[in-house]
Design an enzyme around this catalytic site. Sequence first.
Site, mmCIF file in Angstrom:
data_model
loop_
_atom_site.group_PDB
_atom_site.id
_atom_site.type_symbol
_atom_site.label_atom_id
_atom_site.label_comp_id
_atom_site.label_asym_id
_atom_site.label_seq_id
_atom_site.Cartn_x
_atom_site.Cartn_y
_atom_site.Cartn_z
ATOM 1 N N CYS A 75 0.873 -1.188 0.000
ATOM 2 C CA CYS A 75 0.000 0.000 0.000
ATOM 3 C C CYS A 75 0.903 1.230 0.000
ATOM 4 O O CYS A 75 1.615 1.479 0.977
ATOM 5 C CB CYS A 75 -0.909 -0.005 1.219
ATOM 6 S SG CYS A 75 -1.906 1.486 1.350
ATOM 7 N N HIS A 161 -2.237 -4.844 -10.388
ATOM 8 C CA HIS A 161 -2.981 -3.720 -10.975
ATOM 9 C C HIS A 161 -3.275 -3.962 -12.448
ATOM 10 O O HIS A 161 -2.411 -4.452 -13.177
ATOM 11 C CB HIS A 161 -2.156 -2.421 -10.884
ATOM 12 C CG HIS A 161 -2.005 -1.934 -9.481
ATOM 13 N ND1 HIS A 161 -2.845 -0.998 -8.926
ATOM 14 C CD2 HIS A 161 -1.126 -2.271 -8.519
ATOM 15 C CE1 HIS A 161 -2.488 -0.780 -7.670
ATOM 16 N NE2 HIS A 161 -1.439 -1.540 -7.393
ATOM 17 N N GLU A 210 -10.216 0.076 -6.030
ATOM 18 C CA GLU A 210 -9.296 -0.788 -5.281
ATOM 19 C C GLU A 210 -9.912 -2.125 -4.886
ATOM 20 O O GLU A 210 -11.057 -2.168 -4.416
ATOM 21 C CB GLU A 210 -8.823 -0.079 -4.003
ATOM 22 C CG GLU A 210 -7.747 0.937 -4.238
ATOM 23 C CD GLU A 210 -7.045 1.331 -2.942
ATOM 24 O OE1 GLU A 210 -6.899 0.494 -2.038
ATOM 25 O OE2 GLU A 210 -6.650 2.509 -2.853
ATOM 26 N N CYS A 219 -4.631 6.113 -4.739
ATOM 27 C CA CYS A 219 -3.990 4.799 -4.574
ATOM 28 C C CYS A 219 -2.528 4.962 -4.995
ATOM 29 O O CYS A 219 -2.244 5.228 -6.175
ATOM 30 C CB CYS A 219 -4.696 3.759 -5.434
ATOM 31 S SG CYS A 219 -3.913 2.130 -5.338
ATOM 32 N N GLY A 222 -1.308 2.238 -7.248
ATOM 33 C CA GLY A 222 -1.992 2.437 -8.529
ATOM 34 C C GLY A 222 -1.308 3.530 -9.345
ATOM 35 O O GLY A 222 -1.173 3.417 -10.568
HETATM 36 N N1 LIG Z 1 -6.418 -2.256 -2.177
HETATM 37 C C1 LIG Z 1 -5.040 -2.577 -2.427
HETATM 38 C C2 LIG Z 1 -4.140 -2.288 -1.263
HETATM 39 C C3 LIG Z 1 -4.063 -0.826 -0.890
HETATM 40 C C4 LIG Z 1 -3.457 0.069 -1.963
HETATM 41 C C5 LIG Z 1 -3.336 1.478 -1.482
HETATM 42 N N2 LIG Z 1 -4.474 2.217 -1.215
HETATM 43 C C6 LIG Z 1 -2.187 2.264 -2.066
HETATM 44 O O1 LIG Z 1 -2.094 3.461 -1.762
HETATM 45 O O2 LIG Z 1 -1.324 1.694 -2.735
HETATM 46 C C7 LIG Z 1 -4.911 -4.064 -2.804
HETATM 47 O O3 LIG Z 1 -5.796 -4.855 -2.461
HETATM 48 O O4 LIG Z 1 -3.900 -4.421 -3.412
#
Ligand SMILES: N[C@@H](CCC[C@H](N)C(=O)O)C(=O)O
Length: 276
Positions: A75, A161, A210, A219, A222
């Site tokens: 994250c 991703h 997400e 994100c 992301g």
């Molecule tokens: N939802 C993501 C994990 C969290 C990502 C985050 N918010 C970021 O800032 O990178 C997953 O399930 O991979």
Amino acid sequence: MLLRFTKMHGLGNDFMVVDMVTQSVRLSPEQIRDLADRRFGIGFDQLLLVEPPGRPDMDFRYRIFNADGSEVEQCGNGARCFARFVRDKKLTVKELIRVETARGDIELRVEKNGDITVNMGEPILDPWDIPFKTDRQSITYNLEVDGRELEIAAVSMGNPHAVLQVDDVDSAPVEKLGPVIHRHIRFPERCNAGFMEIVNPAEIRLRVYERGVGETLACGTGACAAVVAGRLRGMLEETVTVTLPGGSLSITWKGEGYPVMMTGPATRVYEGQTRV
Ligand SMILES: N[C@@H](CCC[C@H](N)C(=O)O)C(=O)O
């Protein structure tokens, strides 16, 4: 027991951060879902656990749970909040902090202006490791969604991703396509679905649906994945400003063989305690 926590956010991607160096608790996925609930709980996108390191060359271990209770590998916005948290709590005085995650080590640097730079490591492009089902590695892939072929890039920043290029991020069908792409059969561990508008070679706009949460205000991984996808297609410069609904990040990637560097803010909202 009473559990102390700090509520933080990175560009509106919000976190409950718990010091597990001086406290000890085991939370079940159901308890995490209850705490994440924005009406009946504290409310957050991710729960971040700050733990002692497992190896002597590391400063901490970092564990991340999505609002649906699933544990995830990485994250980016959370990593910046992690750095701010361990310094505010005086768990370290280091400016360069080395942290173990479920998928590799990361390095966090606190900048003079308070922003945090994270060395997110090299992006993973091998489909087997993302994981993404295909017979060979490519810069883009055709993904069948609702009877249509979408062109996506598949990139892992420790977590998986899909990045889709769109003309206008404001009108992009994030609510419609995000849930479908994120559960697509070719992403066996699900994925985060990013919708990227290229404004110019040094600037993109991005919205991310997400995994385990839904659309968030920002994100970090992301943003890194989108810049990698755009750079591999020859459309972006080495350093790119990524504007998300919650604000902007600066992402630098020199190219294959180099780590992705992310710089941005980390904000403390309040200190709290809750009975678990
Ligand atoms: N939802 C993501 C994990 C969290 C990502 C985050 N918010 C970021 O800032 O990178 C997953 O399930 O991979």
